[in-house]
Enzyme design. Structure first.
Site, PDB file in Angstrom:
ATOM      1  N   ASP A 292       9.047  17.653  52.342  1.00 48.10           N
ATOM      2  CA  ASP A 292       9.060  17.065  50.993  1.00 48.10           C
ATOM      3  C   ASP A 292       9.078  15.546  51.048  1.00 48.10           C
ATOM      4  OD1 ASP A 292       9.126  19.687  50.233  1.00 48.10           O
ATOM      5  OD2 ASP A 292      11.206  19.682  49.567  1.00 48.10           O
TER       6      ASP A 292
ATOM      7  N   LYS B 184       4.676  27.565  43.636  1.00 53.08           N
ATOM      8  CA  LYS B 184       5.473  28.310  42.646  1.00 53.08           C
ATOM      9  C   LYS B 184       4.721  28.480  41.327  1.00 53.08           C
ATOM     10  CE  LYS B 184      10.066  27.111  44.437  1.00 53.08           C
ATOM     11  NZ  LYS B 184       9.759  26.081  45.444  1.00 53.08           N
TER      12      LYS B 184
ATOM     13  N   GLY C 194      -2.397  35.189  34.479  1.00 49.60           N
ATOM     14  CA  GLY C 194      -3.383  35.357  35.543  1.00 49.60           C
ATOM     15  C   GLY C 194      -4.563  34.410  35.448  1.00 49.60           C
ATOM     16  N   ASN C 195      -5.142  34.267  34.264  1.00 45.28           N
ATOM     17  CA  ASN C 195      -6.337  33.435  34.117  1.00 45.28           C
ATOM     18  C   ASN C 195      -6.043  31.965  34.420  1.00 45.28           C
ATOM     19  OD1 ASN C 195      -9.188  33.209  33.266  1.00 45.28           O
ATOM     20  ND2 ASN C 195      -8.281  31.842  31.735  1.00 45.28           N
TER      21      ASN C 195
ATOM     22  N   SER D  20      17.538  29.807  46.080  1.00 46.14           N
ATOM     23  CA  SER D  20      18.712  29.374  46.856  1.00 46.14           C
ATOM     24  C   SER D  20      19.699  28.568  46.023  1.00 46.14           C
ATOM     25  CB  SER D  20      18.245  28.511  48.030  1.00 46.14           C
ATOM     26  OG  SER D  20      17.569  27.353  47.554  1.00 46.14           O
TER      27      SER D  20
ATOM     28  N   GLY E 124      14.347  21.643  55.335  1.00 50.96           N
ATOM     29  CA  GLY E 124      13.760  20.369  54.936  1.00 50.96           C
ATOM     30  C   GLY E 124      14.610  19.204  55.391  1.00 50.96           C
TER      31      GLY E 124
END
Ligand code: 6AU
Length: 261
Positions: free
Chosen positions: A40, A95, A100-101, A153, A230
Site C-alpha cells: 500500500d 473489493k 454485475g453489469n 479483519s 503490509g
C-alpha cells in the site's frame, strides 16, 4: 477424508482443477512461501521498488492501484515483468461491490484495465450472485481467479454468521471463485484457498480499527493458507527485505506445524 489443511500445498496443486490455483500452489512450494505482501504505497517508483526487493520472498504481491498517484500502463508492464522475474502472482485488491453489469466495466475497462494484468481480484457479495457472474464474464476467459470477502479483519466488521455462510455457498457454486479473504478455512466441499490480512508478529492493531493476529494463530490454528502482511514489512523504520524474510519464515513454519499436527 483428509482435510485440505492437512495436505501439502504441492498435493493440493496437483489435484486442483483451476490452472491459476495450480500455479499458485506450485509457486508457494517452490519458494517455500505462503506470504503475500500488501504493497500500500502511493507512487509507481515505491511500488516497483518493493516488488523487486520483496518479490523473491512472496507468493502473491497485492496492490491497490487506485492509491498510486502516478499510475500508467508502463507500471503494469514493469510489474508483470517483475512477477515473471521473481515468480509471484499479482492480486489487485479492488473489493468490487456493485451490480454485475457495472463491475464488468470496472474490472475490464477504465484506466486500470485490472483484468488484463491482475491474476487475482476480490469482491463483496452484498449485491448478490450477479457480481460474481459479471466478473466471471471478464475474468474467466483470461484465466483469472476471484476471492470473496467472507470476513474482514477490522474491528466491528459486519461480515459474520449468515452473511459469511452465503459467501461460502456462492464460492462453492461458482467456478471463477478460487477462495476467500477471511480468518480461517471455511469449507471442505472443494479446495478453496483462504488468504488472511491483519497479520503481524508484534503489533495488535492500528488507530483505524485494523486488528492483527500472528501467523501461527492464522495458519496453524485456523487453517488459513496465505498470510497478507503490509505495514509489518514496509512500515516506518523497517527493512522490508529483512521483515519479508522473517514473515516468510514465520508463515512457512506455521504451515509445517499444521502439517505435523
Ligand atoms: O498489514 P496492513 O494492515 O498494513 O495491510 C493489510 C492489507 C490492506 C487492506 O486493504 C487489506 O490487507 N485487507 C483486506 C483485503 C486484503 O482484502 C481485507 C480485510 O478485511 N482487511 C485488510 O486489511 O491492503
Amino acid at each position: 477424508m483428509v482435510s485440505y489443511s492437512q495436505m501439502t500445498y504441492a498435493q493440493r496443486g496437483e489435484q486442483h482443477s483451476h490452472p491459476l490455483v495450480k500455479q499458485l500452489f506450485a509457486t508457494m512450494e517452490r519458494k517455500k512461501s505462503n506470504l503475500s505482501l500488501a504493497a500500500d504505497v502511493s507512487t509507481k517508483a515505491e511500488l516497483l521498488g518493493l516488488a523487486d526487493k520483496v518479490g523473491p520472498y512472496v507468493c502473491v504481491f497485492k496492490t491497490h492501484v487506485d492509491v498510486i498517484s502516478d499510475f500508467d500502463s508502463d507500471l503494469v508492464d514493469q510489474l508483470a515483468a517483475l512477477a515473471a522475474k521473481h515468480d509471484f502472482l499479482i492480486f489487485e485488491d479492488r473489493k468490487f461491490a456493485d451490480i454485475g453489469n457495472t463491475v464488468k466495466l470496472q474490472y475490464g475497462g477504465g484506466m486500470y484495465r485490472i483484468a488484463d494484468w491482475a491474476h487475482i481480484t476480490n469482491c463483496h457479495v452484498i449485491p448478490g450472485e450477479g457480481i460474481i457472474q459479471g466478473l466471471a464474464e471478464v475474468g474467466m476467459p483470461k484465466g483469472r481467479g476471484l476471492l470473496l470477502l467472507a470476513e474482514m479483519s477490522s474491528k466491528g466488521m459486519l461480515a459474520t454468521g449468515a452473511y459469511t455462510e452465503k459467501n461460502v455457498d456462492m464460492a462453492i457454486a461458482n467456478e471463477f471463485v478460487i477462495g476467500f479473504i477471511g480468518s480461517r478455512r471455511f469449507t471442505e466441499e472443494r479446495d478453496l484457498i483462504t488468504m488472511t490480512p491483519g497479520v503481524g508478529l508484534h503489533a495488535s492493531g492500528d488507530a483505524l480499527g485494523q486488528q492483527y493476529r500472528t501467523p501461527e494463530m492464522i495458519v496453524t490454528e485456523n487453517g488459513s493458507d496465505i498470510i497478507i502482511v503490509g505495514r509489518g514489512i514496509y512500515g516506518a523504520g523497517k527493512d522490508p527485505i529483512a521483515e519479508a524474510q522473517r514473515y516468510r519464515e514465520a508463515g512457512w513454519n506455521a504451515y509445517l506445524k499444521r502439517l505435523a499436527q
